[in-house]
Design a protein around this motif. Structure first.
Motif, PDB file in Angstrom:
ATOM      1  N   UNK A   5       0.830  -1.202   0.000  1.00 53.47           N
ATOM      2  CA  UNK A   5       0.000   0.000   0.000  1.00 53.47           C
ATOM      3  C   UNK A   5       0.866   1.255   0.000  1.00 53.47           C
ATOM      4  N   UNK A   6       1.944   1.251   0.787  1.00 54.89           N
ATOM      5  CA  UNK A   6       2.840   2.405   0.821  1.00 54.89           C
ATOM      6  C   UNK A   6       3.488   2.650  -0.539  1.00 54.89           C
ATOM      7  N   UNK A   7       3.775   1.576  -1.266  1.00 54.21           N
ATOM      8  CA  UNK A   7       4.335   1.735  -2.615  1.00 54.21           C
ATOM      9  C   UNK A   7       3.329   2.426  -3.528  1.00 54.21           C
ATOM     10  N   UNK A   8       2.041   2.046  -3.409  1.00 50.10           N
ATOM     11  CA  UNK A   8       0.993   2.693  -4.197  1.00 50.10           C
ATOM     12  C   UNK A   8       0.861   4.165  -3.831  1.00 50.10           C
ATOM     13  N   UNK A   9       0.876   4.455  -2.536  1.00 45.60           N
ATOM     14  CA  UNK A   9       0.782   5.841  -2.072  1.00 45.60           C
ATOM     15  C   UNK A   9       1.981   6.643  -2.567  1.00 45.60           C
ATOM     16  N   UNK A  10       3.160   6.027  -2.528  1.00 40.85           N
ATOM     17  CA  UNK A  10       4.379   6.672  -3.007  1.00 40.85           C
ATOM     18  C   UNK A  10       4.235   7.080  -4.473  1.00 40.85           C
ATOM     19  N   UNK A  11       3.807   6.139  -5.308  1.00 44.39           N
ATOM     20  CA  UNK A  11       3.633   6.424  -6.740  1.00 44.39           C
ATOM     21  C   UNK A  11       2.617   7.530  -6.970  1.00 44.39           C
ATOM     22  N   UNK A  12       1.427   7.364  -6.367  1.00 42.41           N
ATOM     23  CA  UNK A  12       0.353   8.322  -6.593  1.00 42.41           C
ATOM     24  C   UNK A  12       0.691   9.686  -6.003  1.00 42.41           C
ATOM     25  N   UNK A  13       1.341   9.684  -4.844  1.00 40.76           N
ATOM     26  CA  UNK A  13       1.680  10.945  -4.199  1.00 40.76           C
ATOM     27  C   UNK A  13       2.696  11.753  -4.985  1.00 40.76           C
ATOM     28  N   UNK A  14       3.760  11.111  -5.451  1.00 41.74           N
ATOM     29  CA  UNK A  14       4.766  11.852  -6.210  1.00 41.74           C
ATOM     30  C   UNK A  14       4.249  12.242  -7.590  1.00 41.74           C
ATOM     31  N   UNK A  15       3.350  11.448  -8.167  1.00 44.70           N
ATOM     32  CA  UNK A  15       2.705  11.866  -9.419  1.00 44.70           C
ATOM     33  C   UNK A  15       1.866  13.125  -9.194  1.00 44.70           C
ATOM     34  N   UNK A  16       1.153  13.156  -8.063  1.00 37.42           N
ATOM     35  CA  UNK A  16       0.360  14.345  -7.721  1.00 37.42           C
ATOM     36  C   UNK A  16       1.268  15.562  -7.592  1.00 37.42           C
ATOM     37  N   UNK A  17       2.356  15.415  -6.833  1.00 41.03           N
ATOM     38  CA  UNK A  17       3.267  16.544  -6.618  1.00 41.03           C
ATOM     39  C   UNK A  17       3.929  16.999  -7.913  1.00 41.03           C
ATOM     40  N   UNK A  18       4.189  16.067  -8.815  1.00 38.12           N
ATOM     41  CA  UNK A  18       4.869  16.420 -10.073  1.00 38.12           C
ATOM     42  C   UNK A  18       4.029  17.371 -10.919  1.00 38.12           C
ATOM     43  N   UNK A  53      -8.471  13.064  -1.926  1.00 42.25           N
ATOM     44  CA  UNK A  53      -8.473  11.718  -1.352  1.00 42.25           C
ATOM     45  C   UNK A  53      -8.111  10.707  -2.430  1.00 42.25           C
ATOM     46  N   UNK A  54      -7.297   9.718  -2.057  1.00 42.75           N
ATOM     47  CA  UNK A  54      -6.829   8.713  -3.004  1.00 42.75           C
ATOM     48  C   UNK A  54      -7.656   7.450  -2.885  1.00 42.75           C
ATOM     49  N   UNK A  55      -8.177   6.978  -4.034  1.00 43.30           N
ATOM     50  CA  UNK A  55      -8.788   5.652  -4.111  1.00 43.30           C
ATOM     51  C   UNK A  55      -7.668   4.659  -4.392  1.00 43.30           C
ATOM     52  N   UNK A  56      -7.379   3.804  -3.429  1.00 43.68           N
ATOM     53  CA  UNK A  56      -6.238   2.899  -3.554  1.00 43.68           C
ATOM     54  C   UNK A  56      -6.438   1.846  -4.625  1.00 43.68           C
ATOM     55  N   UNK A  57      -7.691   1.553  -4.990  1.00 45.74           N
ATOM     56  CA  UNK A  57      -7.939   0.558  -6.033  1.00 45.74           C
ATOM     57  C   UNK A  57      -7.698   1.140  -7.423  1.00 45.74           C
ATOM     58  N   UNK A  58      -8.241   2.346  -7.662  1.00 38.53           N
ATOM     59  CA  UNK A  58      -8.094   2.968  -8.980  1.00 38.53           C
ATOM     60  C   UNK A  58      -6.849   3.840  -9.090  1.00 38.53           C
ATOM     61  N   UNK A  59      -6.267   4.173  -7.935  1.00 32.95           N
ATOM     62  CA  UNK A  59      -5.106   5.065  -7.856  1.00 32.95           C
ATOM     63  C   UNK A  59      -5.425   6.452  -8.399  1.00 32.95           C
TER      64      UNK A  59
END
Length: 253
Positions: free
Chosen positions: A91-104, A177-183
């Motif tokens: 889950x943290x890996x998913x959050x990492x990907x989605x979070x840095x994509x958001x910040x980018x 808010x992040x949907x962890x299934x759809x990212x």
């Protein structure tokens, strides 16, 4: 070697390089961080993404999982692999990907105005799981606009389960808010309380009883119970402790 482990995206999504002399200027800040840690019951640490290390770890015990602060600093990202259960590590890996994509996608001048919050389990040395809340905000950016260092704050979670990924912008009522299934991220408004509901919640925070609150605001106890019920409905919680945690996390008090 560590790239083959579960959650390896924790190590690869944001890896700034070419740290310049301009980036390095003005980095004498750890005394301020240490002072903040002395005043807080929460665990504080600093991540350096350029070498995936911890630059500072406070000696507040929650995050340490039985280690000393120096031992956690030496472990760096290995700490996560040792003390986060496999399902939460993914889950943290998913959050990492989605979070840095958001910040980018953010304009560079605004990046430091955002913070991310999420919940995950830590495993103590005794094998016991505790659910913690993790909040992170950028400290320094490189000249290329990548996040170089971040401050992280760890406290006990007020939630019942891992996840609950949200991004806040300073001075804004918007929450992503992040949907962890759809990212996928969705933007929502911050939950709001009326002035009277906030007043009642502050009195609960002071340890006052229903009868004491009723006396202070010149209403009958049933009216205080009504305000409490509305607070629970607006914040989608089931206890005063959770309501207080939500209000603090959403910067409502």
């Amino acid at each position: 070697m560590m790239k083959n482990r579960p959650g390896h995206a924790l190590l690869t999504k944001n890896r700034p390089d070419n740290i310049t002399d301009n980036d390095l200027s003005g980095q004498h800040y750890l005394d301020v961080v240490k002072a903040f840690a002395r005043l807080s019951y929460e665990s504080i640490y600093i991540i350096d993404y350029s070498n995936m290390s911890f630059e500072y770890v406070s000696d507040n015990p929650l995050f340490l999982c039985g280690h000393t602060a120096d031992e956690v600093m030496q472990l760096g990202y290995e700490f996560y692999f040792r003390h986060v259960p496999p399902q939460d590590l993914e889950m943290l890996a998913t959050i990492n990907d989605a979070g840095f994509d958001f910040y980018a996608q953010l304009p560079e001048p605004e990046k430091k105005q955002y913070s991310i919050s999420y919940d995950f389990h830590l495993l103590t040395k005794a094998g016991k799981q505790i659910l913690v809340n993790h909040r992170l905000t950028p400290l320094f950016l490189t000249t290329e606009g990548k996040i170089w260092k971040s401050m992280c704050v760890v406290s006990l979670s007020s939630q019942q389960y891992a996840g609950n990924v949200r991004i806040f912008k300073q001075g804004s009522n918007d929450i992503w808010q992040l949907n962890l299934q759809t990212r996928k991220w969705s933007k929502n408004g911050k939950p709001l309380l009326t002035d009277r509901e906030l007043e009642v919640l502050r009195m609960y925070a002071q340890g006052l009883s229903i009868n004491q609150i009723a006396e202070k605001i010149f209403v009958v106890p049933d009216t205080v119970k009504y305000y409490r019920r509305k607070i629970f409905e607006r914040l989608e919680v089931g206890s005063i402790a959770d309501a207080l945690a939500q209000a603090v996390n959403n910067r409502m008090m």
